[in-house]
Design a protein around this motif. Structure first.
Motif, PDB file in Angstrom:
ATOM      1  N   ARG A  65       0.841  -1.191   0.000  1.00 27.17           N
ATOM      2  CA  ARG A  65       0.000   0.000   0.000  1.00 27.17           C
ATOM      3  C   ARG A  65       0.879   1.243   0.000  1.00 27.17           C
ATOM      4  N   ILE A  66       0.413   2.303  -0.663  1.00 22.60           N
ATOM      5  CA  ILE A  66       1.106   3.579  -0.655  1.00 22.60           C
ATOM      6  C   ILE A  66       0.183   4.646  -0.090  1.00 22.60           C
ATOM      7  N   ARG A  67       0.755   5.468   0.788  1.00 18.30           N
ATOM      8  CA  ARG A  67      -0.007   6.580   1.367  1.00 18.30           C
ATOM      9  C   ARG A  67       0.782   7.872   1.177  1.00 18.30           C
ATOM     10  N   ILE A  68       0.099   8.898   0.683  1.00 19.54           N
ATOM     11  CA  ILE A  68       0.690  10.227   0.530  1.00 19.54           C
ATOM     12  C   ILE A  68      -0.285  11.205   1.168  1.00 19.54           C
ATOM     13  N   PRO A  69      -0.137  11.468   2.470  1.00 20.14           N
ATOM     14  CA  PRO A  69      -1.151  12.232   3.202  1.00 20.14           C
ATOM     15  C   PRO A  69      -1.444  13.616   2.620  1.00 20.14           C
ATOM     16  N   ASP A  70      -0.407  14.316   2.121  1.00 22.41           N
ATOM     17  CA  ASP A  70      -0.601  15.690   1.659  1.00 22.41           C
ATOM     18  C   ASP A  70      -1.546  15.795   0.468  1.00 22.41           C
ATOM     19  N   ILE A  71      -1.676  14.725  -0.302  1.00 21.95           N
ATOM     20  CA  ILE A  71      -2.587  14.767  -1.463  1.00 21.95           C
ATOM     21  C   ILE A  71      -3.681  13.697  -1.343  1.00 21.95           C
ATOM     22  N   ARG A  72      -3.875  13.211  -0.132  1.00 19.97           N
ATOM     23  CA  ARG A  72      -4.982  12.306   0.188  1.00 19.97           C
ATOM     24  C   ARG A  72      -4.968  11.020  -0.648  1.00 19.97           C
ATOM     25  N   VAL A  73      -3.777  10.435  -0.786  1.00 21.48           N
ATOM     26  CA  VAL A  73      -3.639   9.138  -1.455  1.00 21.48           C
ATOM     27  C   VAL A  73      -3.491   8.055  -0.392  1.00 21.48           C
ATOM     28  N   ASP A  74      -4.293   7.026  -0.498  1.00 22.08           N
ATOM     29  CA  ASP A  74      -4.194   5.834   0.347  1.00 22.08           C
ATOM     30  C   ASP A  74      -4.666   4.679  -0.525  1.00 22.08           C
ATOM     31  N   ALA A  75      -3.716   4.011  -1.187  1.00 26.30           N
ATOM     32  CA  ALA A  75      -4.076   3.089  -2.262  1.00 26.30           C
ATOM     33  C   ALA A  75      -3.316   1.778  -2.177  1.00 26.30           C
ATOM     34  N   PRO A  76      -3.976   0.674  -2.533  1.00 29.12           N
ATOM     35  CA  PRO A  76      -3.264  -0.604  -2.631  1.00 29.12           C
ATOM     36  C   PRO A  76      -2.324  -0.601  -3.827  1.00 29.12           C
ATOM     37  N   LEU A  77      -1.294  -1.440  -3.742  1.00 38.20           N
ATOM     38  CA  LEU A  77      -0.309  -1.574  -4.818  1.00 38.20           C
ATOM     39  C   LEU A  77      -0.364  -2.981  -5.402  1.00 38.20           C
ATOM     40  N   MET A  78      -0.345  -3.058  -6.717  1.00 38.30           N
ATOM     41  CA  MET A  78      -0.257  -4.345  -7.402  1.00 38.30           C
ATOM     42  C   MET A  78       1.108  -4.442  -8.069  1.00 38.30           C
ATOM     43  N   GLY A  79       1.586  -5.666  -8.270  1.00 38.66           N
ATOM     44  CA  GLY A  79       2.837  -5.872  -8.988  1.00 38.66           C
ATOM     45  C   GLY A  79       2.644  -5.666 -10.470  1.00 38.66           C
ATOM     46  N   LEU A  80       3.617  -5.022 -11.108  1.00 42.01           N
ATOM     47  CA  LEU A  80       3.576  -4.770 -12.539  1.00 42.01           C
ATOM     48  C   LEU A  80       4.767  -5.436 -13.213  1.00 42.01           C
ATOM     49  N   GLY A  81       4.513  -6.069 -14.337  1.00 42.27           N
ATOM     50  CA  GLY A  81       5.573  -6.650 -15.143  1.00 42.27           C
ATOM     51  C   GLY A  81       5.782  -5.845 -16.401  1.00 42.27           C
ATOM     52  N   LEU A  82       6.354  -6.476 -17.418  1.00 47.75           N
ATOM     53  CA  LEU A  82       6.589  -5.822 -18.689  1.00 47.75           C
ATOM     54  C   LEU A  82       5.647  -6.352 -19.746  1.00 47.75           C
ATOM     55  N   THR A  83       5.264  -5.501 -20.672  1.00 47.02           N
ATOM     56  CA  THR A  83       4.448  -5.908 -21.812  1.00 47.02           C
ATOM     57  C   THR A  83       5.351  -6.577 -22.850  1.00 47.02           C
ATOM     58  N   PRO A  84       4.783  -7.206 -23.867  1.00 43.75           N
ATOM     59  CA  PRO A  84       5.607  -7.819 -24.921  1.00 43.75           C
ATOM     60  C   PRO A  84       6.521  -6.835 -25.636  1.00 43.75           C
ATOM     61  N   THR A  85       6.198  -5.544 -25.599  1.00 43.65           N
ATOM     62  CA  THR A  85       7.038  -4.545 -26.260  1.00 43.65           C
ATOM     63  C   THR A  85       8.137  -4.010 -25.349  1.00 43.65           C
ATOM     64  N   GLY A  86       8.173  -4.472 -24.093  1.00 41.97           N
ATOM     65  CA  GLY A  86       9.235  -4.072 -23.196  1.00 41.97           C
ATOM     66  C   GLY A  86       8.926  -2.895 -22.306  1.00 41.97           C
ATOM     67  N   SER A  87       7.729  -2.352 -22.386  1.00 47.24           N
ATOM     68  CA  SER A  87       7.353  -1.258 -21.501  1.00 47.24           C
ATOM     69  C   SER A  87       6.683  -1.823 -20.255  1.00 47.24           C
ATOM     70  N   LEU A  88       6.637  -1.029 -19.207  1.00 49.98           N
ATOM     71  CA  LEU A  88       6.001  -1.447 -17.971  1.00 49.98           C
ATOM     72  C   LEU A  88       4.500  -1.534 -18.162  1.00 49.98           C
ATOM     73  N   ASP A  89       3.918  -2.613 -17.706  1.00 50.59           N
ATOM     74  CA  ASP A  89       2.469  -2.720 -17.724  1.00 50.59           C
ATOM     75  C   ASP A  89       1.904  -1.709 -16.734  1.00 50.59           C
ATOM     76  N   VAL A  90       0.599  -1.467 -16.781  1.00 50.12           N
ATOM     77  CA  VAL A  90      -0.012  -0.464 -15.911  1.00 50.12           C
ATOM     78  C   VAL A  90      -1.223  -1.063 -15.211  1.00 50.12           C
ATOM     79  N   PRO A  91      -1.644  -0.479 -14.102  1.00 48.96           N
ATOM     80  CA  PRO A  91      -2.850  -0.973 -13.435  1.00 48.96           C
ATOM     81  C   PRO A  91      -4.068  -0.840 -14.342  1.00 48.96           C
TER      82      PRO A  91
END
Length: 216
Positions: A65-91
């Motif tokens: 989980r990541i929390r950034i109190p100053d901008i009201r972020v409190d979010a779970p984190l998922m693992g990201l791998g790479l796409t077939p083109t070599g870029s990072l996948d996204v949520p």
């Protein structure tokens, strides 16, 4: 498992975070996300203190989980791998409350550069890092980890880059101390091409806590 260098991530990674469909529908000038001011940029290219960690590095442990109190972020984190083109996948774009981390790279709190990324918006409205550009130097970021610890980071800089001149080495390059990058879309916005850049937060590990329920 041997960690991969973050530089295997192509710059195409950051463009996948950008939708902007909501801005087209609602009026981009009114609802555009905040952008960092020049005052939040690094004041010099390198930091002499970066040769040693401000806080001792933590052992590897997946972040939850990541929390950034100053901008009201409190979010779970998922693992990201790479796409077939070599870029990072996204949520998944429909999960406006979710961010991700590059799980083949450095875990937040380890020595090195950990990468966290999330959408700025989706077709329905703001997403997890919509207000990332409003974060300021000295702000706090907390990452809750699987081993029961919380890695605490202090923001060193918040910068925005044009996507055609994204500084791969500066953002993704190895660090001699535990550092964190948090990335989303930003810069100008065009209904034809979408967001024109990316907001990047640079932070370093400044402390940690271990919860009684955690496991070593």
């Amino acid at each position: 498992m041997r960690r991969f260098t973050n530089l295997v991530i192509a710059v195409a990674t950051v463009t996948a975070l950008c939708s902007g469909a909501w801005l087209v529908r609602s009026g981009g000038e009114t609802h555009a996300p905040p952008q960092p001011s020049a005052a939040q940029a690094r004041t010099r290219p390198t930091h002499p203190e970066s040769a040693v960690p401000v806080s001792p590095a933590l052992p590897a442990s997946p972040p939850l989980r990541i929390r950034i109190p100053d901008i009201r972020v409190d979010a779970p984190l998922m693992g990201l791998g790479l796409t077939p083109t070599g870029s990072l996948d996204v949520p998944p774009a429909e999960r406006e409350d979710l961010a991700g981390w590059y799980e083949a790279g450095t875990a937040p709190g380890e020595t090195g550069t950990a990468i966290v990324a999330g959408h700025v918006d989706n077709a329905d409205g703001p997403s997890v890092f919509y207000r990332l550009g409003a974060l300021e130097k000295g702000g706090a970021i907390e990452v809750e980890r699987l081993d029961g610890s919380t890695a605490r980071f202090t923001v060193d800089a918040v910068e925005v880059y044009d996507k055609d001149h994204f500084p791969d080495e500066k953002v993704y390059g190895a660090a001699p101390r535990p550092e964190l990058r948090v990335i989303t879309c930003g810069g100008g916005y065009s209904p034809r091409t979408g967001y024109e850049g990316n907001v990047v937060v640079f932070a370093h590990l400044s402390g940690s806590d271990r919860h009684p329920s955690g496991t070593a």
